[in-house]
Design a protein around this motif. Structure first.
Motif, mmCIF file in Angstrom:
data_model
loop_
_atom_site.group_PDB
_atom_site.id
_atom_site.type_symbol
_atom_site.label_atom_id
_atom_site.label_comp_id
_atom_site.label_asym_id
_atom_site.label_seq_id
_atom_site.Cartn_x
_atom_site.Cartn_y
_atom_site.Cartn_z
ATOM 1 N N VAL A 1 1.119 -1.248 0.010
ATOM 2 C CA VAL A 1 -0.084 0.107 -0.046
ATOM 3 C C VAL A 1 0.894 1.107 0.036
ATOM 4 O O VAL A 1 0.842 1.990 -0.843
ATOM 5 N N ALA A 2 2.004 1.226 0.927
ATOM 6 C CA ALA A 2 2.821 2.589 1.090
ATOM 7 C C ALA A 2 3.929 2.639 -0.347
ATOM 8 O O ALA A 2 3.711 3.731 -0.993
ATOM 9 N N GLU A 3 3.738 1.535 -0.820
ATOM 10 C CA GLU A 3 4.752 1.531 -2.266
ATOM 11 C C GLU A 3 4.066 2.314 -3.286
ATOM 12 O O GLU A 3 4.356 3.195 -4.005
ATOM 13 N N ASN A 4 2.514 1.988 -3.294
ATOM 14 C CA ASN A 4 1.825 2.562 -4.308
ATOM 15 C C ASN A 4 1.575 4.057 -3.888
ATOM 16 O O ASN A 4 1.517 4.898 -4.526
ATOM 17 N N VAL A 5 1.361 4.625 -2.860
ATOM 18 C CA VAL A 5 1.179 5.770 -2.254
ATOM 19 C C VAL A 5 2.483 6.571 -2.678
ATOM 20 O O VAL A 5 2.186 7.801 -2.965
ATOM 21 N N LEU A 6 3.611 5.870 -2.298
ATOM 22 C CA LEU A 6 4.906 6.822 -2.415
ATOM 23 C C LEU A 6 5.050 6.981 -3.836
ATOM 24 O O LEU A 6 5.428 8.225 -4.284
ATOM 25 N N ALA A 7 4.705 6.031 -4.725
ATOM 26 C CA ALA A 7 4.970 6.282 -6.090
ATOM 27 C C ALA A 7 4.300 7.346 -6.687
ATOM 28 O O ALA A 7 4.557 8.198 -7.493
ATOM 29 N N PHE A 8 3.003 7.311 -6.059
ATOM 30 C CA PHE A 8 1.844 8.299 -6.669
ATOM 31 C C PHE A 8 2.347 9.924 -6.237
ATOM 32 O O PHE A 8 2.382 10.788 -6.892
ATOM 33 N N LEU A 9 2.770 9.787 -4.848
ATOM 34 C CA LEU A 9 3.211 11.193 -4.445
ATOM 35 C C LEU A 9 4.461 11.783 -5.036
ATOM 36 O O LEU A 9 4.594 12.910 -5.232
ATOM 37 N N GLU A 10 5.271 10.941 -5.501
ATOM 38 C CA GLU A 10 6.541 11.512 -6.215
ATOM 39 C C GLU A 10 6.505 11.300 -7.791
ATOM 40 O O GLU A 10 7.296 11.570 -8.490
ATOM 41 N N GLY A 11 5.148 11.249 -8.331
ATOM 42 C CA GLY A 11 4.960 11.378 -9.564
ATOM 43 C C GLY A 11 5.256 10.126 -10.488
ATOM 44 O O GLY A 11 5.440 10.328 -11.604
ATOM 45 N N ARG A 12 5.258 8.912 -9.680
ATOM 46 C CA ARG A 12 5.794 7.731 -10.642
ATOM 47 C C ARG A 12 4.490 6.992 -10.797
ATOM 48 O O ARG A 12 3.465 7.220 -10.013
ATOM 49 N N GLU A 13 4.854 5.772 -11.595
ATOM 50 C CA GLU A 13 3.396 5.073 -11.867
ATOM 51 C C GLU A 13 3.462 4.073 -10.793
ATOM 52 O O GLU A 13 4.296 3.341 -10.346
ATOM 53 N N PRO A 14 2.232 4.018 -9.868
ATOM 54 C CA PRO A 14 2.088 3.128 -8.772
ATOM 55 C C PRO A 14 2.081 1.752 -9.371
ATOM 56 O O PRO A 14 1.500 1.380 -10.238
ATOM 57 N N PRO A 15 2.865 0.997 -8.508
ATOM 58 C CA PRO A 15 2.874 -0.497 -9.381
ATOM 59 C C PRO A 15 1.821 -1.491 -9.400
ATOM 60 O O PRO A 15 1.664 -2.147 -10.247
ATOM 61 N N ASN A 16 1.000 -1.121 -8.472
ATOM 62 C CA ASN A 16 -0.474 -1.854 -8.607
ATOM 63 C C ASN A 16 -1.656 -0.955 -9.068
ATOM 64 O O ASN A 16 -2.715 -1.049 -8.489
ATOM 65 N N ARG A 17 -1.408 0.098 -10.066
ATOM 66 C CA ARG A 17 -2.739 0.802 -10.553
ATOM 67 C C ARG A 17 -3.550 0.060 -11.135
ATOM 68 O O ARG A 17 -3.462 -0.889 -11.967
ATOM 69 N N LEU A 18 -4.885 0.140 -10.807
ATOM 70 C CA LEU A 18 -6.103 -0.360 -11.273
ATOM 71 C C LEU A 18 -6.719 0.683 -12.308
ATOM 72 O O LEU A 18 -7.261 0.293 -13.491
ATOM 73 N N VAL A 19 -6.971 2.060 -12.062
ATOM 74 C CA VAL A 19 -7.258 3.130 -12.787
ATOM 75 C C VAL A 19 -6.276 4.248 -12.495
ATOM 76 O O VAL A 19 -5.678 4.371 -11.541
#
Ligand code: DGY
Length: 317
Positions: free
Chosen positions: A299-317
């Motif tokens: 969950v945190a990896e996805n959030v950090l990616a989003f906040l840093e402007g990267r593609e979240p690893p488990n993006r659904l939409v």
């Protein structure tokens, strides 16, 4: 500084990762939040970390436009309105992969416990019903040589199949798409839904909840199961119409059922509560320390990616 709203107490590892990048607003209640509580907690938050107990729909997203990302602490995402997320440009993620083994372990535990009457035996013994071993008493079913029908051969279904093969079960499956590589690896056979019902000694539901699976197991479909078969559900509750299952068990159409998820969770249909041939588990599929910790870091990896402007690893939409 960005704010992240977290609706439940989560393992510390994930919270620590997120706390390095943003201010955390963690719910003080360790229970599902009501809509007004959720609305209040999320105020001014760019990210929402939620569980399957919080429906995140269009109404919510419109009312809290500052929420630009929803990170679901679950692999199942039937609580998220993906279409609304897509339309409103809200990023949504889930936690696939990390809970497949834990959920498959629990599925096997339920298959074994049900077919060998472990929970029933435990209850009997505690009630003073054990008078010594008897040749004709508490007879269950062998697993060896039986057919396990898996509905949904995704990551979890495949992990169940791997374990079941070691117990001597033959695997047939029904999924949205045939999986030829899994068939080769597991000796599994793709069948239509009717054939799954007719041939399986045990059916394990490992499919997601969607319009195609909602209410799929009702009195009529259960009636088409092999007489004496067992039904296991560690997927999502509304795939089974509980009232129909209770009636089918009462009428002796199948031999037993083991559920970890419920149609109106956390309520359980009263018709199931009194039946000895039903095991009722309180949604424990992913409930191990290791798995829940890994879910929190994902969950945190996805959030950090989003906040840093990267593609979240488990993006659904
Ligand atoms: C999931 O991840 O979908 C589980 O049901 C939550 O434990």
């Amino acid at each position: 500084m960005d704010k992240i709203c977290v609706t439940r107490q989560l393992p510390q590892a994930g919270l620590d990762m997120m706390a390095q990048a943003a201010e955390l607003v963690v719910s003080p209640h360790d229970r599902a939040l009501t809509r007004p509580e959720l609305m209040e907690l999320c105020q001014g938050c760019r990210v929402l970390v939620c569980t399957l107990a919080e429906p995140i729909d269009r109404e919510f997203l419109l009312a809290r436009p500052e929420v630009r990302m929803v990170s679901n602490y679950a692999v199942g995402h039937d609580n998220l309105d993906l279409a609304a997320g897509q339309e409103l440009g809200v990023v949504m993620t889930n936690t696939p992969g990390v809970l497949s083994d834990a959920t498959a372990d629990l599925t096997m535990a339920l298959i074994l416990a049900l077919m060998r009457r472990v929970v029933e035996g435990d209850k009997l013994l505690r009630a003073g019903g054990f008078k010594g071993v008897a040749p004709m008493w508490m007879l269950g079913s062998d697993l060896m040589g039986k057919t396990l029908g898996i509905l949904g051969l995704g990551r979890i279904g495949e992990a169940v199949a791997m374990r079941a093969v070691a117990f001597g079960l033959r695997i047939i499956y029904h999924s949205r798409h045939p999986r030829p590589e899994a068939e080769r690896a597991l000796g599994a056979e793709y069948v239509g839904f009717d054939e799954l019902l007719a041939r399986s000694d045990v059916i394990s539901i490992n499919a997601p909840l969607n319009p195609a699976t909602w209410g799929l197991f009702n009195y009529h479909t259960i009636k088409r199961m092999k007489p004496g078969a067992y039904l296991i559900n560690t997927g999502r509750g509304p795939i089974i119409v509980e009232e129909d299952l209770a009636r089918a068990l009462h009428d002796g159409l199948i031999r037993g059922a083991a559920l970890d998820v419920y149609e109106h969770e956390p309520q359980v249909h009263p018709g199931l509560l009194g039946l000895d041939n039903v095991i009722l588990c309180p949604h424990l599929g992913s409930a191990t320390q290791e798995t829940r910790t890994r879910m929190s870091t994902l969950v945190a990896e996805n959030v950090l990616a989003f906040l840093e402007g990267r593609e979240p690893p488990n993006r659904l939409v």
